[in-house]
Design a protein around this motif. Structure first.
Motif, PDB file in Angstrom:
ATOM      1  N   ALA A  35       0.832  -1.210   0.000  1.00 11.73           N
ATOM      2  CA  ALA A  35       0.000   0.000   0.000  1.00 11.73           C
ATOM      3  C   ALA A  35       0.860   1.250   0.000  1.00 11.73           C
ATOM      4  CB  ALA A  35      -0.922   0.012   1.217  1.00 11.73           C
ATOM      5  N   TRP A  36       0.247   2.328  -0.432  1.00 14.02           N
ATOM      6  CA  TRP A  36       0.844   3.661  -0.350  1.00 14.02           C
ATOM      7  C   TRP A  36      -0.013   4.515   0.581  1.00 14.02           C
ATOM      8  CZ3 TRP A  36       5.503   5.009  -2.171  1.00 14.02           C
ATOM      9  CH2 TRP A  36       6.089   4.207  -3.164  1.00 14.02           C
ATOM     10  N   TYR A  37       0.649   5.205   1.484  1.00 13.93           N
ATOM     11  CA  TYR A  37       0.025   6.175   2.375  1.00 13.93           C
ATOM     12  C   TYR A  37       0.669   7.536   2.095  1.00 13.93           C
ATOM     13  CZ  TYR A  37      -1.934   2.430   5.295  1.00 13.93           C
ATOM     14  OH  TYR A  37      -2.643   1.345   5.768  1.00 13.93           O
ATOM     15  N   ARG A  38       0.021   8.579   2.578  1.00 15.92           N
ATOM     16  CA  ARG A  38       0.634   9.901   2.498  1.00 15.92           C
ATOM     17  C   ARG A  38       0.263  10.719   3.719  1.00 15.92           C
ATOM     18  NH1 ARG A  38      -2.798  12.585  -2.568  1.00 15.92           N
ATOM     19  NH2 ARG A  38      -4.824  12.738  -1.477  1.00 15.92           N
ATOM     20  N   GLN A  39       1.140  11.649   4.039  1.00 12.44           N
ATOM     21  CA  GLN A  39       0.901  12.551   5.166  1.00 12.44           C
ATOM     22  C   GLN A  39       1.287  13.955   4.757  1.00 12.44           C
ATOM     23  OE1 GLN A  39       2.739  11.409   8.873  1.00 12.44           O
ATOM     24  NE2 GLN A  39       1.283  12.634  10.036  1.00 12.44           N
ATOM     25  N   ALA A  40       0.285  14.820   4.687  1.00 18.66           N
ATOM     26  CA  ALA A  40       0.505  16.221   4.372  1.00 18.66           C
ATOM     27  C   ALA A  40       0.806  16.982   5.653  1.00 18.66           C
ATOM     28  CB  ALA A  40      -0.726  16.796   3.681  1.00 18.66           C
ATOM     29  N   PRO A  41       1.461  18.132   5.544  1.00 20.16           N
ATOM     30  CA  PRO A  41       1.777  18.915   6.745  1.00 20.16           C
ATOM     31  C   PRO A  41       0.536  19.231   7.567  1.00 20.16           C
ATOM     32  CG  PRO A  41       2.954  19.777   4.848  1.00 20.16           C
ATOM     33  CD  PRO A  41       2.012  18.745   4.328  1.00 20.16           C
ATOM     34  N   LEU A  47      -4.455   6.477   3.920  1.00 16.83           N
ATOM     35  CA  LEU A  47      -4.243   5.449   2.911  1.00 16.83           C
ATOM     36  C   LEU A  47      -4.614   6.008   1.546  1.00 16.83           C
ATOM     37  CD1 LEU A  47      -3.684   2.488   2.067  1.00 16.83           C
ATOM     38  CD2 LEU A  47      -6.079   2.006   2.576  1.00 16.83           C
ATOM     39  N   VAL A  48      -3.693   5.912   0.609  1.00 17.96           N
ATOM     40  CA  VAL A  48      -3.929   6.399  -0.742  1.00 17.96           C
ATOM     41  C   VAL A  48      -4.424   5.263  -1.643  1.00 17.96           C
ATOM     42  CG1 VAL A  48      -2.869   7.415  -2.792  1.00 17.96           C
ATOM     43  CG2 VAL A  48      -2.181   8.189  -0.504  1.00 17.96           C
ATOM     44  N   ALA A  49      -3.712   4.140  -1.613  1.00 17.72           N
ATOM     45  CA  ALA A  49      -4.062   3.016  -2.477  1.00 17.72           C
ATOM     46  C   ALA A  49      -3.440   1.745  -1.916  1.00 17.72           C
ATOM     47  CB  ALA A  49      -3.580   3.243  -3.908  1.00 17.72           C
ATOM     48  N   SER A  50      -4.098   0.628  -2.178  1.00 18.07           N
ATOM     49  CA  SER A  50      -3.561  -0.661  -1.765  1.00 18.07           C
ATOM     50  C   SER A  50      -3.763  -1.675  -2.880  1.00 18.07           C
ATOM     51  CB  SER A  50      -4.216  -1.146  -0.471  1.00 18.07           C
ATOM     52  OG  SER A  50      -5.595  -1.387  -0.682  1.00 18.07           O
ATOM     53  N   ILE A  51      -2.943  -2.725  -2.850  1.00 15.02           N
ATOM     54  CA  ILE A  51      -3.044  -3.775  -3.845  1.00 15.02           C
ATOM     55  C   ILE A  51      -2.747  -5.116  -3.190  1.00 15.02           C
ATOM     56  CG2 ILE A  51      -0.649  -3.402  -4.609  1.00 15.02           C
ATOM     57  CD1 ILE A  51      -1.630  -4.189  -7.461  1.00 15.02           C
ATOM     58  N   GLY A  52      -3.625  -6.082  -3.417  1.00 12.25           N
ATOM     59  CA  GLY A  52      -3.427  -7.408  -2.871  1.00 12.25           C
ATOM     60  C   GLY A  52      -2.478  -8.230  -3.720  1.00 12.25           C
ATOM     61  N   SER A  53      -2.134  -9.407  -3.211  1.00 14.57           N
ATOM     62  CA  SER A  53      -1.200 -10.268  -3.939  1.00 14.57           C
ATOM     63  C   SER A  53      -1.775 -10.738  -5.272  1.00 14.57           C
ATOM     64  CB  SER A  53      -0.825 -11.481  -3.084  1.00 14.57           C
ATOM     65  OG  SER A  53      -1.994 -12.192  -2.709  1.00 14.57           O
ATOM     66  N   GLY A  54      -3.093 -10.779  -5.368  1.00 17.86           N
ATOM     67  CA  GLY A  54      -3.736 -11.178  -6.615  1.00 17.86           C
ATOM     68  C   GLY A  54      -4.025 -10.030  -7.558  1.00 17.86           C
ATOM     69  N   GLY A  55      -3.720  -8.801  -7.106  1.00 17.24           N
ATOM     70  CA  GLY A  55      -3.886  -7.650  -7.979  1.00 17.24           C
ATOM     71  C   GLY A  55      -5.113  -6.792  -7.703  1.00 17.24           C
ATOM     72  N   THR A  90       0.348  17.255  -2.425  1.00 18.31           N
ATOM     73  CA  THR A  90       1.634  17.469  -1.773  1.00 18.31           C
ATOM     74  C   THR A  90       1.658  16.789  -0.411  1.00 18.31           C
ATOM     75  OG1 THR A  90       2.038  19.573  -2.893  1.00 18.31           O
ATOM     76  CG2 THR A  90       3.164  19.208  -0.795  1.00 18.31           C
ATOM     77  N   ALA A  91       2.651  15.923  -0.219  1.00 11.96           N
ATOM     78  CA  ALA A  91       2.735  15.144   1.024  1.00 11.96           C
ATOM     79  C   ALA A  91       4.002  14.301   0.982  1.00 11.96           C
ATOM     80  CB  ALA A  91       1.518  14.230   1.176  1.00 11.96           C
ATOM     81  N   VAL A  92       4.310  13.713   2.129  1.00 12.42           N
ATOM     82  CA  VAL A  92       5.301  12.646   2.168  1.00 12.42           C
ATOM     83  C   VAL A  92       4.554  11.339   1.918  1.00 12.42           C
ATOM     84  CG1 VAL A  92       7.032  11.433   3.531  1.00 12.42           C
ATOM     85  CG2 VAL A  92       6.772  13.917   3.756  1.00 12.42           C
ATOM     86  N   TYR A  93       5.019  10.588   0.959  1.00  6.24           N
ATOM     87  CA  TYR A  93       4.382   9.322   0.592  1.00  6.24           C
ATOM     88  C   TYR A  93       5.192   8.159   1.162  1.00  6.24           C
ATOM     89  CZ  TYR A  93       1.136  11.674  -2.527  1.00  6.24           C
ATOM     90  OH  TYR A  93       0.119  12.468  -3.027  1.00  6.24           O
ATOM     91  N   TYR A  94       4.473   7.238   1.803  1.00  6.53           N
ATOM     92  CA  TYR A  94       5.091   6.081   2.435  1.00  6.53           C
ATOM     93  C   TYR A  94       4.520   4.800   1.820  1.00  6.53           C
ATOM     94  CZ  TYR A  94       6.140   9.430   6.188  1.00  6.53           C
ATOM     95  OH  TYR A  94       6.572  10.514   6.922  1.00  6.53           O
TER      96      TYR A  94
END
Length: 120
Positions: A35-41, A47-55, A90-94
């Motif tokens: 998954a991708w997360y983000r944190q803006a100031p 949570l921005v987006a997630s993907i399982g092992s099957g897609g 605009t954010a830090v993406y994790y």
């Protein structure tokens, strides 16, 4: 020790595109959800987006139609293609992965974050 290493952040003008990548360092047997997360100031991490092992994928409403998450299971790598970027992105993406490791079993692993700045 297992870590995730992100790359691809930077400064872009509104309407532009960036592609983030996230790959593990260390020994991993398998990864389920990525998954991708983000944190803006001044804001909470979201949570921005997630993907399982099957897609199978999920997106927060604010990025639907603009961002695409994908993964390369052979490389245990996850990508986030970001198009039509807006200043509000605009954010830090994790990146985060639920990983199975030989030494410590199941782990939730986070990257160190990569800064995305969208100018208006």
């Amino acid at each position: 020790q297992v870590q995730l290493v992100e790359s691809g952040g930077g400064l872009v003008q509104a309407g532009g595109s960036l592609r983030l990548s996230c790959a593990p360092s260390g020994s991993i047997l398998s990864i389920s959800t990525m998954a991708w997360y983000r944190q803006a100031p001044g804001k909470q991490r979201e949570l921005v987006a997630s993907i399982g092992s099957g897609g199978s994928t999920n997106y927060v409403d604010s990025v639907k139609g603009r961002f695409t998450i994908s993964r390369d299971n052979a490389k245990n790598t996850v990508y986030l293609q970001m198009n039509s970027l807006e200043p509000e992105d605009t954010a830090v993406y994790y990146c985060k992965a639920n990983a199975l490791t030989p030494q410590r079993g199941s782990l939730e692993v986070w990257g160190q974050g990569t800064l995305v700045t969208v100018s208006s």
